[in-house]
Design a protein around this motif. Structure first.
Motif, PDB file in Angstrom:
ATOM      1  N   MET A  37       0.847  -1.178   0.000  1.00 37.40           N
ATOM      2  CA  MET A  37       0.000   0.000   0.000  1.00 37.40           C
ATOM      3  C   MET A  37       0.892   1.241   0.000  1.00 37.40           C
ATOM      4  O   MET A  37       1.784   1.360   0.811  1.00 37.40           O
ATOM      5  CB  MET A  37      -0.893  -0.028   1.239  1.00 37.40           C
ATOM      6  CG  MET A  37      -1.944   1.047   1.247  1.00 37.40           C
ATOM      7  SD  MET A  37      -2.950   1.125   2.753  1.00 37.40           S
ATOM      8  CE  MET A  37      -3.926  -0.336   2.643  1.00 37.40           C
ATOM      9  N   SER A  38       0.636   2.183  -0.915  1.00 42.61           N
ATOM     10  CA  SER A  38       1.429   3.400  -0.966  1.00 42.61           C
ATOM     11  C   SER A  38       0.921   4.384   0.079  1.00 42.61           C
ATOM     12  O   SER A  38      -0.142   4.206   0.657  1.00 42.61           O
ATOM     13  CB  SER A  38       1.355   4.023  -2.364  1.00 42.61           C
ATOM     14  OG  SER A  38       0.079   4.557  -2.595  1.00 42.61           O
ATOM     15  N   ASN A  39       1.685   5.443   0.314  1.00 36.39           N
ATOM     16  CA  ASN A  39       1.270   6.449   1.289  1.00 36.39           C
ATOM     17  C   ASN A  39      -0.071   7.062   0.947  1.00 36.39           C
ATOM     18  O   ASN A  39      -0.824   7.435   1.829  1.00 36.39           O
ATOM     19  CB  ASN A  39       2.327   7.549   1.400  1.00 36.39           C
ATOM     20  CG  ASN A  39       3.554   7.079   2.152  1.00 36.39           C
ATOM     21  OD1 ASN A  39       3.514   6.072   2.843  1.00 36.39           O
ATOM     22  ND2 ASN A  39       4.643   7.808   2.019  1.00 36.39           N
ATOM     23  N   THR A  40      -0.375   7.167  -0.365  1.00 35.30           N
ATOM     24  CA  THR A  40      -1.630   7.794  -0.762  1.00 35.30           C
ATOM     25  C   THR A  40      -2.823   6.882  -0.488  1.00 35.30           C
ATOM     26  O   THR A  40      -3.951   7.339  -0.468  1.00 35.30           O
ATOM     27  CB  THR A  40      -1.614   8.183  -2.253  1.00 35.30           C
ATOM     28  OG1 THR A  40      -1.359   7.013  -3.029  1.00 35.30           O
ATOM     29  CG2 THR A  40      -0.581   9.240  -2.533  1.00 35.30           C
ATOM     30  N   ASP A  41      -2.570   5.572  -0.277  1.00 29.75           N
ATOM     31  CA  ASP A  41      -3.655   4.634  -0.013  1.00 29.75           C
ATOM     32  C   ASP A  41      -3.915   4.426   1.474  1.00 29.75           C
ATOM     33  O   ASP A  41      -4.867   3.766   1.850  1.00 29.75           O
ATOM     34  CB  ASP A  41      -3.359   3.277  -0.648  1.00 29.75           C
ATOM     35  CG  ASP A  41      -3.388   3.326  -2.159  1.00 29.75           C
ATOM     36  OD1 ASP A  41      -4.079   4.210  -2.698  1.00 29.75           O
ATOM     37  OD2 ASP A  41      -2.722   2.504  -2.793  1.00 29.75           O
ATOM     38  N   GLU A  42      -3.041   4.964   2.341  1.00 31.52           N
ATOM     39  CA  GLU A  42      -3.201   4.759   3.764  1.00 31.52           C
ATOM     40  C   GLU A  42      -4.418   5.529   4.267  1.00 31.52           C
ATOM     41  O   GLU A  42      -4.650   6.678   3.906  1.00 31.52           O
ATOM     42  CB  GLU A  42      -1.951   5.224   4.506  1.00 31.52           C
ATOM     43  CG  GLU A  42      -0.751   4.340   4.242  1.00 31.52           C
ATOM     44  CD  GLU A  42       0.490   4.816   4.957  1.00 31.52           C
ATOM     45  OE1 GLU A  42       0.381   5.651   5.870  1.00 31.52           O
ATOM     46  OE2 GLU A  42       1.570   4.346   4.587  1.00 31.52           O
ATOM     47  N   MET A  43      -5.179   4.857   5.112  1.00 34.38           N
ATOM     48  CA  MET A  43      -6.362   5.479   5.684  1.00 34.38           C
ATOM     49  C   MET A  43      -5.929   6.474   6.756  1.00 34.38           C
ATOM     50  O   MET A  43      -4.966   6.249   7.483  1.00 34.38           O
ATOM     51  CB  MET A  43      -7.273   4.419   6.287  1.00 34.38           C
ATOM     52  CG  MET A  43      -7.764   3.400   5.267  1.00 34.38           C
ATOM     53  SD  MET A  43      -8.724   4.115   3.922  1.00 34.38           S
ATOM     54  CE  MET A  43     -10.304   4.298   4.718  1.00 34.38           C
ATOM     55  N   LYS A  44      -6.632   7.576   6.836  1.00 34.09           N
ATOM     56  CA  LYS A  44      -6.364   8.591   7.850  1.00 34.09           C
ATOM     57  C   LYS A  44      -7.687   8.964   8.501  1.00 34.09           C
ATOM     58  O   LYS A  44      -8.750   8.758   7.943  1.00 34.09           O
ATOM     59  CB  LYS A  44      -5.723   9.820   7.207  1.00 34.09           C
ATOM     60  CG  LYS A  44      -4.394   9.485   6.572  1.00 34.09           C
ATOM     61  CD  LYS A  44      -3.617  10.690   6.214  1.00 34.09           C
ATOM     62  CE  LYS A  44      -2.302  10.191   5.624  1.00 34.09           C
ATOM     63  NZ  LYS A  44      -1.389  11.175   5.312  1.00 34.09           N
ATOM     64  N   GLU A  45      -7.586   9.508   9.687  1.00 30.87           N
ATOM     65  CA  GLU A  45      -8.791   9.897  10.403  1.00 30.87           C
ATOM     66  C   GLU A  45      -9.171  11.329  10.048  1.00 30.87           C
ATOM     67  O   GLU A  45      -8.339  12.234  10.068  1.00 30.87           O
ATOM     68  CB  GLU A  45      -8.556   9.791  11.919  1.00 30.87           C
ATOM     69  CG  GLU A  45      -9.814  10.002  12.723  1.00 30.87           C
ATOM     70  CD  GLU A  45      -9.607   9.767  14.198  1.00 30.87           C
ATOM     71  OE1 GLU A  45      -9.891  10.693  14.969  1.00 30.87           O
ATOM     72  OE2 GLU A  45      -9.155   8.664  14.562  1.00 30.87           O
ATOM     73  N   CYS A  46     -10.449  11.522   9.725  1.00 30.85           N
ATOM     74  CA  CYS A  46     -10.963  12.849   9.418  1.00 30.85           C
ATOM     75  C   CYS A  46     -10.966  13.686  10.702  1.00 30.85           C
ATOM     76  O   CYS A  46     -11.474  13.248  11.734  1.00 30.85           O
ATOM     77  CB  CYS A  46     -12.377  12.735   8.863  1.00 30.85           C
ATOM     78  SG  CYS A  46     -13.175  14.331   8.572  1.00 30.85           S
ATOM     79  N   ARG A  47     -10.389  14.891  10.634  1.00 28.18           N
ATOM     80  CA  ARG A  47     -10.358  15.763  11.810  1.00 28.18           C
ATOM     81  C   ARG A  47     -11.741  16.252  12.201  1.00 28.18           C
ATOM     82  O   ARG A  47     -12.006  16.513  13.353  1.00 28.18           O
ATOM     83  CB  ARG A  47      -9.448  16.958  11.558  1.00 28.18           C
ATOM     84  CG  ARG A  47      -7.978  16.589  11.581  1.00 28.18           C
ATOM     85  CD  ARG A  47      -7.129  17.781  11.314  1.00 28.18           C
ATOM     86  NE  ARG A  47      -7.037  17.895   9.857  1.00 28.18           N
ATOM     87  CZ  ARG A  47      -6.386  18.818   9.209  1.00 28.18           C
ATOM     88  NH1 ARG A  47      -5.765  19.755   9.863  1.00 28.18           N
ATOM     89  NH2 ARG A  47      -6.339  18.837   7.900  1.00 28.18           N
ATOM     90  N   GLY A  48     -12.627  16.339  11.217  1.00 26.32           N
ATOM     91  CA  GLY A  48     -13.964  16.860  11.496  1.00 26.32           C
ATOM     92  C   GLY A  48     -14.909  15.852  12.121  1.00 26.32           C
ATOM     93  O   GLY A  48     -15.596  16.141  13.091  1.00 26.32           O
ATOM     94  N   CYS A  49     -14.929  14.621  11.566  1.00 24.07           N
ATOM     95  CA  CYS A  49     -15.918  13.642  12.013  1.00 24.07           C
ATOM     96  C   CYS A  49     -15.316  12.398  12.643  1.00 24.07           C
ATOM     97  O   CYS A  49     -16.029  11.580  13.214  1.00 24.07           O
ATOM     98  CB  CYS A  49     -16.831  13.239  10.857  1.00 24.07           C
ATOM     99  SG  CYS A  49     -15.975  12.317   9.562  1.00 24.07           S
ATOM    100  N   GLY A  50     -14.001  12.221  12.540  1.00 22.25           N
ATOM    101  CA  GLY A  50     -13.365  11.066  13.134  1.00 22.25           C
ATOM    102  C   GLY A  50     -13.405   9.803  12.286  1.00 22.25           C
ATOM    103  O   GLY A  50     -12.817   8.794  12.647  1.00 22.25           O
TER     104      GLY A  50
END
Length: 88
Positions: free
Chosen positions: A1-14
């Protein structure tokens, strides 16, 4: 998985988001907004769409590594759209 495919947490809704998918959606939304400018100007939506096609096809020639790759990208895109409209 490339860095662009990594899941991240939305700051607004989590919720977890895929940055690449979010960027794709944001660009698509911006392009849709651009088309609506035809309704807000003397230009028709068809005219705005044609301007966009000319611009983006020209950009493919500028950004592709060579002419052959540019023409392959353009042809593949046109064929994909034709298939979608013939099947649907």
């Amino acid at each position: 998985m490339s860095n662009t495919d990594e899941m991240k947490e939305c700051r607004g809704c989590g919720e977890e988001i895929n940055p690449e998918e979010a960027a794709h959606d944001a660009i698509n939304e911006s392009l849709n907004s651009l088309v609506t400018l035809g309704d807000l100007s003397p230009l028709s939506a068809q005219h705005v769409l044609q301007l966009g096609l000319v611009y983006f096809v020209d950009q493919v020639y500028h950004c592709a590594p060579n002419r052959e790759e540019a023409e392959r990208m353009i042809t593949d895109t046109i064929n994909k759209i034709r298939e979608e409209h013939n099947d649907g």
